[in-house]
Every structure is written in C-alpha cells, then in structure tokens.
Motif scaffolding. Sequence first.
Motif, PDB file in Angstrom:
ATOM      1  N   ARG A 147       0.836  -1.201   0.000  1.00 16.27           N
ATOM      2  CA  ARG A 147       0.000   0.000   0.000  1.00 16.27           C
ATOM      3  C   ARG A 147       0.876   1.258   0.000  1.00 16.27           C
ATOM      4  NH1 ARG A 147      -4.126   2.216   4.494  1.00 16.27           N
ATOM      5  NH2 ARG A 147      -5.183   3.708   3.159  1.00 16.27           N
ATOM      6  N   ASP A 152      -1.941  -0.761  -4.800  1.00 15.92           N
ATOM      7  CA  ASP A 152      -3.181  -0.935  -4.052  1.00 15.92           C
ATOM      8  C   ASP A 152      -3.876  -2.279  -4.310  1.00 15.92           C
ATOM      9  OD1 ASP A 152      -2.793   1.539  -2.907  1.00 15.92           O
ATOM     10  OD2 ASP A 152      -4.089   2.579  -4.331  1.00 15.92           O
ATOM     11  N   GLU A 156      -4.557  -4.948  -1.384  1.00 13.93           N
ATOM     12  CA  GLU A 156      -5.896  -5.422  -1.041  1.00 13.93           C
ATOM     13  C   GLU A 156      -5.961  -6.949  -1.048  1.00 13.93           C
ATOM     14  OE1 GLU A 156     -10.560  -5.074  -2.462  1.00 13.93           O
ATOM     15  OE2 GLU A 156      -9.056  -3.800  -3.417  1.00 13.93           O
ATOM     16  N   TYR A 159      -4.286  -8.118   2.126  1.00 15.46           N
ATOM     17  CA  TYR A 159      -5.129  -7.836   3.296  1.00 15.46           C
ATOM     18  C   TYR A 159      -6.293  -8.819   3.377  1.00 15.46           C
ATOM     19  CZ  TYR A 159      -3.004  -3.363   4.730  1.00 15.46           C
ATOM     20  OH  TYR A 159      -2.175  -2.383   5.203  1.00 15.46           O
TER      21      TYR A 159
END
Length: 176
Positions: A147, A152, A156, A159
């Motif tokens: 990040r 991104d 993601e 995560y």
Amino acid sequence: ANLLRSPLVAGGAGRAYHSGEVRAQVEALYRRAIAIRERVGPHSPQLAASLTNLSVLLGRSGDAADEAEAERLLRRGLAIRERVFGQEHPEVAHSLHSLANHYQFQRKDFTRAEGLYERALRMREQYYERNSDRVAQTLNCIAALKRAQGHDQRSEELYLETLSIRRELSGGRHSE
C-alpha cells in the motif's frame, strides 16, 4: 532479592511501561535485561529477544541515533538467532520480520523491507501452515508495504488473505 536482577522481570516491566510516560525507565529496564542476559551468554536466544525489545522502543523515538542503534540491535539479534538455530528457523524469521518492520516504518526503505519480509514469509510458510497467525502477521505487513508503495490491488489481495486466515483461525469470530 532485587527483582530487577531477573531478566524476565526487567524485560516484562519494560513491556508493561512501553507506552507510558516513563520511557527512560523503560529503556533502563531493557538495558538491564540485556546486561543480565549477556552475562549468561552472548549467544542466547533470550538475549536476542531482549535486543529486539529495546530496538522497538528506540526505533519509535523518532531520534536518528536511537533508530541507528535499533537497527544495530536487530542485526545483532538476527546474528545470534542464525548462529543458534541456523539460517532457516522460525526464530530467525521473527528477527527478519522485526528488521523488516524497522526498515518499513522507521527507515522507509521499502526495498530492504520487502526482501526481509519475503524471506521471513518463506520460512514461516515452511515451518507453520499457510493458515497460521505468524504467516498472517507477515502477510499483513507486506500488504501495508505494498500500500505504501502504491500497489493498491496487491495490497488489497494480501489484506483479504490475511483477514481470511485470521477468520479461519478464530472460527469466524475475528472482529476485523
């Protein structure tokens, strides 16, 4: 008997006061724990743990000299663990992960951090199952790193994988 002569008490007290207003006292306790453990042996895993504890405190101070000392402490702890356990061991992975955190959050050296995280992740995946808290911990840090690097989509994905692992480990009761 003075309880602060015990490295466990000194180190535990240091952790208890880590976030309080007594930073100088905490630092003294950590240094006391290190001195005690150095007398026991300069290559003990317990010494490596105490070095890591002090490095976290110093690394968060915002002072350049403290951050440099934190890095030296982390490298010394890594060297101890590699000597005691060999190159591919979960304790070595812990040291690599801690050093990667330092590079990511204190030094903002994302390239070094990424290499250390990847090495730690590889070891943790070999020792633990993919769906383990230790693997999730490293994946979460790599996600934060991605990040910060502006990746991104990859962030993601990582995560979400971390969340999936933690949910599975908690039996679906994980609050994140």
